[in-house]
Design a protein around this motif. Sequence first.
Motif, short mmCIF file in Angstrom:
data_model
loop_
_atom_site.label_atom_id
_atom_site.label_comp_id
_atom_site.label_asym_id
_atom_site.label_seq_id
_atom_site.Cartn_x
_atom_site.Cartn_y
_atom_site.Cartn_z
N SER A 71 -7.51 2.89 -2.50
CA SER A 71 -7.88 2.38 -3.89
C SER A 71 -7.17 1.00 -4.29
CB SER A 71 -7.42 3.72 -4.88
OG SER A 71 -6.10 3.81 -4.69
N LEU A 72 -6.10 1.07 -3.85
CA LEU A 72 -5.18 -0.22 -4.06
C LEU A 72 -5.61 -1.38 -3.09
CD1 LEU A 72 -2.52 -1.26 -5.42
CD2 LEU A 72 -1.38 -0.57 -3.47
N LYS A 73 -6.14 -1.24 -1.83
CA LYS A 73 -6.24 -2.38 -0.98
C LYS A 73 -7.72 -2.69 -0.73
CE LYS A 73 -2.16 -3.64 -0.18
NZ LYS A 73 -1.59 -4.97 -0.49
N CYS A 74 -8.69 -1.92 -1.04
CA CYS A 74 -10.08 -1.65 -0.57
C CYS A 74 -11.06 -1.74 -1.61
CB CYS A 74 -10.25 -0.79 0.48
SG CYS A 74 -9.43 -0.74 2.02
N ALA A 75 -10.85 -0.89 -2.54
CA ALA A 75 -11.87 -0.56 -3.61
C ALA A 75 -12.12 -1.67 -4.53
CB ALA A 75 -11.28 0.59 -4.58
N GLY A 76 -11.54 -2.48 -4.59
CA GLY A 76 -11.74 -3.72 -5.49
C GLY A 76 -12.83 -4.19 -5.07
N CYS A 77 -12.94 -4.76 -3.61
CA CYS A 77 -14.23 -5.56 -3.12
C CYS A 77 -15.40 -4.38 -2.81
CB CYS A 77 -13.70 -6.06 -1.69
SG CYS A 77 -12.80 -7.64 -2.13
N HIS A 78 -15.08 -3.00 -2.62
CA HIS A 78 -15.90 -2.06 -2.19
C HIS A 78 -16.32 -1.10 -3.16
CE1 HIS A 78 -16.20 -2.79 2.25
NE2 HIS A 78 -14.76 -3.20 2.09
N ALA A 79 -16.93 -2.07 -4.43
CA ALA A 79 -17.51 -1.41 -5.53
C ALA A 79 -18.74 -2.23 -5.87
CB ALA A 79 -16.21 -1.50 -6.68
N THR A 80 -19.36 -1.47 -6.76
CA THR A 80 -20.83 -2.04 -7.20
C THR A 80 -20.62 -3.57 -7.47
OG1 THR A 80 -21.50 0.16 -7.57
CG2 THR A 80 -22.98 -1.61 -8.39
N GLY A 81 -21.66 -4.28 -6.98
CA GLY A 81 -21.30 -5.76 -7.54
C GLY A 81 -20.62 -6.59 -6.78
N HIS A 82 -19.88 -6.12 -6.08
CA HIS A 82 -18.85 -6.82 -4.95
C HIS A 82 -19.25 -6.88 -3.74
CE1 HIS A 82 -15.95 -7.14 -8.36
NE2 HIS A 82 -16.36 -5.96 -8.70
N SER A 83 -18.81 -7.86 -2.97
CA SER A 83 -19.35 -8.17 -1.67
C SER A 83 -19.21 -7.06 -0.82
CB SER A 83 -18.50 -9.38 -1.01
OG SER A 83 -17.00 -8.96 -0.75
#
Length: 112
Positions: free
Chosen positions: A12-24
């Motif tokens: 959630s801290l290191k991965c979820a930011g990019c691995h979320a709807t609308g992201h690369s």
Amino acid sequence: MVAYSDVWAILSLKCAGCHATGHSGVTNGKLDMSTKAAAYMNLVGVMAMGTKCGTSMEVRVVAGDSKTSLLYNKINEAKPDCGERMPDDNPALTDAAIGVIKAWIDQGALDN
């Protein structure tokens, strides 16, 4: 025993930011880790589907076997079999964080 909640704390801290709807991470990697449940469902026993690893026939998380798990290889190796080392736009995970994920996978990748 490493709990999935410990792994989720890292993801959630290191991965979820990019691995979320609308992201690369979802657009290119076809991997949604926007929630704890989505991450688990899209990792354990699931074949890679992204543009760079989708033809690799690798499984994202092979329960009980970190060495053949794409997730572990992508966070642990400078040059993984496919794609880039993750997290892509952040510093590499610490050895301690990598160890938590490795132990969780090797202990069966339970949803606990």
